[in-house]
Design a protein around this motif. Structure first.
Motif, PDB file in Angstrom:
ATOM      1  N   SER A  34      46.583  32.354  26.702  1.00 52.43           N
ATOM      2  CA  SER A  34      46.207  31.974  26.955  1.00 52.43           C
ATOM      3  C   SER A  34      47.218  30.323  26.182  1.00 52.43           C
ATOM      4  N   ILE A  35      47.102  28.610  25.587  1.00 50.13           N
ATOM      5  CA  ILE A  35      47.483  27.971  25.543  1.00 50.13           C
ATOM      6  C   ILE A  35      47.606  28.037  24.292  1.00 50.13           C
ATOM      7  N   ALA A  36      48.437  28.301  23.443  1.00 50.93           N
ATOM      8  CA  ALA A  36      48.169  27.845  21.681  1.00 50.93           C
ATOM      9  C   ALA A  36      48.372  26.410  21.860  1.00 50.93           C
ATOM     10  N   LYS A 125      41.183  38.547  34.432  1.00 54.12           N
ATOM     11  CA  LYS A 125      42.491  36.708  34.307  1.00 54.12           C
ATOM     12  C   LYS A 125      42.953  36.895  34.529  1.00 54.12           C
ATOM     13  N   LYS A 126      42.788  36.729  36.360  1.00 54.91           N
ATOM     14  CA  LYS A 126      43.364  36.260  36.964  1.00 54.91           C
ATOM     15  C   LYS A 126      43.116  34.484  36.741  1.00 54.91           C
ATOM     16  N   LYS A 127      41.826  33.892  36.810  1.00 56.61           N
ATOM     17  CA  LYS A 127      41.919  32.419  36.101  1.00 56.61           C
ATOM     18  C   LYS A 127      43.200  31.575  35.044  1.00 56.61           C
ATOM     19  N   HIS A 128      42.864  32.462  34.211  1.00 56.28           N
ATOM     20  CA  HIS A 128      43.767  32.584  33.375  1.00 56.28           C
ATOM     21  C   HIS A 128      45.162  32.375  33.497  1.00 56.28           C
ATOM     22  N   THR A 129      45.200  33.433  34.192  1.00 54.77           N
ATOM     23  CA  THR A 129      47.260  33.671  34.667  1.00 54.77           C
ATOM     24  C   THR A 129      47.353  32.038  35.252  1.00 54.77           C
ATOM     25  N   GLU A 130      46.420  31.924  36.494  1.00 54.04           N
ATOM     26  CA  GLU A 130      46.765  31.039  37.095  1.00 54.04           C
ATOM     27  C   GLU A 130      46.941  29.392  36.715  1.00 54.04           C
ATOM     28  N   ILE A 131      45.866  29.744  36.032  1.00 51.16           N
ATOM     29  CA  ILE A 131      46.316  28.574  34.555  1.00 51.16           C
ATOM     30  C   ILE A 131      47.070  27.506  33.708  1.00 51.16           C
ATOM     31  N   VAL A 132      47.668  28.836  32.845  1.00 49.06           N
ATOM     32  CA  VAL A 132      48.711  29.196  32.314  1.00 49.06           C
ATOM     33  C   VAL A 132      49.798  29.071  33.341  1.00 49.06           C
ATOM     34  N   ASN A 133      49.860  29.689  34.239  1.00 47.28           N
ATOM     35  CA  ASN A 133      51.102  29.089  35.175  1.00 47.28           C
ATOM     36  C   ASN A 133      51.306  27.817  35.877  1.00 47.28           C
ATOM     37  N   GLU A 161      42.246  22.804  28.152  1.00 51.22           N
ATOM     38  CA  GLU A 161      41.243  22.539  28.007  1.00 51.22           C
ATOM     39  C   GLU A 161      40.396  23.846  28.988  1.00 51.22           C
ATOM     40  N   GLN A 162      40.952  24.188  30.215  1.00 49.36           N
ATOM     41  CA  GLN A 162      40.505  25.363  31.089  1.00 49.36           C
ATOM     42  C   GLN A 162      40.148  25.839  30.476  1.00 49.36           C
ATOM     43  N   VAL A 163      41.810  26.323  30.244  1.00 47.46           N
ATOM     44  CA  VAL A 163      41.781  28.494  29.636  1.00 47.46           C
ATOM     45  C   VAL A 163      41.360  28.529  27.604  1.00 47.46           C
ATOM     46  N   ARG A 164      41.413  27.279  27.639  1.00 49.11           N
ATOM     47  CA  ARG A 164      40.373  27.428  25.950  1.00 49.11           C
ATOM     48  C   ARG A 164      38.895  27.901  26.226  1.00 49.11           C
ATOM     49  N   ILE A 165      38.503  27.145  27.611  1.00 56.69           N
ATOM     50  CA  ILE A 165      37.134  27.462  27.627  1.00 56.69           C
ATOM     51  C   ILE A 165      36.213  28.890  27.919  1.00 56.69           C
ATOM     52  N   LEU A 166      38.314  29.592  28.494  1.00 58.35           N
ATOM     53  CA  LEU A 166      37.709  30.671  29.337  1.00 58.35           C
ATOM     54  C   LEU A 166      38.063  31.168  28.067  1.00 58.35           C
ATOM     55  N   ASN A 167      38.354  31.242  27.074  1.00 58.09           N
ATOM     56  CA  ASN A 167      38.398  32.020  25.932  1.00 58.09           C
ATOM     57  C   ASN A 167      37.398  32.000  25.242  1.00 58.09           C
TER      58      ASN A 167
END
Length: 185
Positions: A34-36, A125-133, A161-167
């Motif tokens: 995530s992104i805190a 968590k591939k999408k999470h990984t790509e977004i945070v990367n 916002e995208q990674v927040r929604i995924l989580n």
């Protein structure tokens, strides 16, 4: 990686392909990416928020968590979790049943080598990984351009916002997020 980027990344795990795949499985099953948003108070300068990438893994298996801490060079923290109340037939009373959980976290730019290492293997968590990367790489570009730390470009806010929604774990959290976004306009 250029010299300025290397200064931001202080830990790069040296893992085999099998270990990277195992780490990806741990993060997929027992972790989060995530992104805190961290609130900072600078007194007269006011309050502002910083966005920090974070990878977290929690588990109750000490052997696995020790392996993880050694491989990615992080500390392991423990905490008690209340897992419910049980009835003791001898005393006729309820007692709280607890379990020890262990957790490790990687913060900031140190997430980048881990995200790049697990990317070929991560599944759920591939999408999470790509977004945070993508977020980290964008921040490194902005810093190279001389941007001030707390100033984020619209694309970085969108990634957060995208990674927040995924989580989000439930639909009411998503509804609350939509209301907050509308109120902030």
């Amino acid at each position: 990686m250029n010299h300025q980027t290397k200064n931001k990344i202080t830990r790069t795990p040296q893992l085999s392909q099998t270990e990277w795949a195992y780490l990806a499985g741990l993060i997929d099953g027992e972790g989060s990416i995530s992104i805190a948003r961290v609130k900072k108070n600078r007194g007269k300068l006011g309050i502002y928020h910083l966005l920090h990438p974070v990878i977290t893994v929690s588990n109750t298996d000490t052997k696995m968590m020790d392996w993880l801490g050694q491989k990615i060079d992080t500390k392991i923290n423990s905490r008690q979790r209340n897992i419910g109340n049980k009835y003791n037939p001898h005393t006729g009373r309820l007692f709280r049943e607890v379990k020890i959980s262990y957790q490790t976290q990687v913060w900031g730019y140190n997430c980048l080598p881990i995200l790049e290492g697990i990317l070929p293997y991560v599944i759920t968590k591939k999408k999470h990984t790509e977004i945070v990367n993508q977020f980290i790489k964008s921040r490194l570009i902005q810093i190279k351009k001389g941007a001030i730390r707390a100033h984020y470009i619209p694309e970085e806010i969108a990634l957060w916002e995208q990674v927040r929604i995924l989580n989000l774990k439930s639909s009411w959290q998503l509804e609350r997020l939509k209301v907050q976004k509308e109120q902030s306009k």
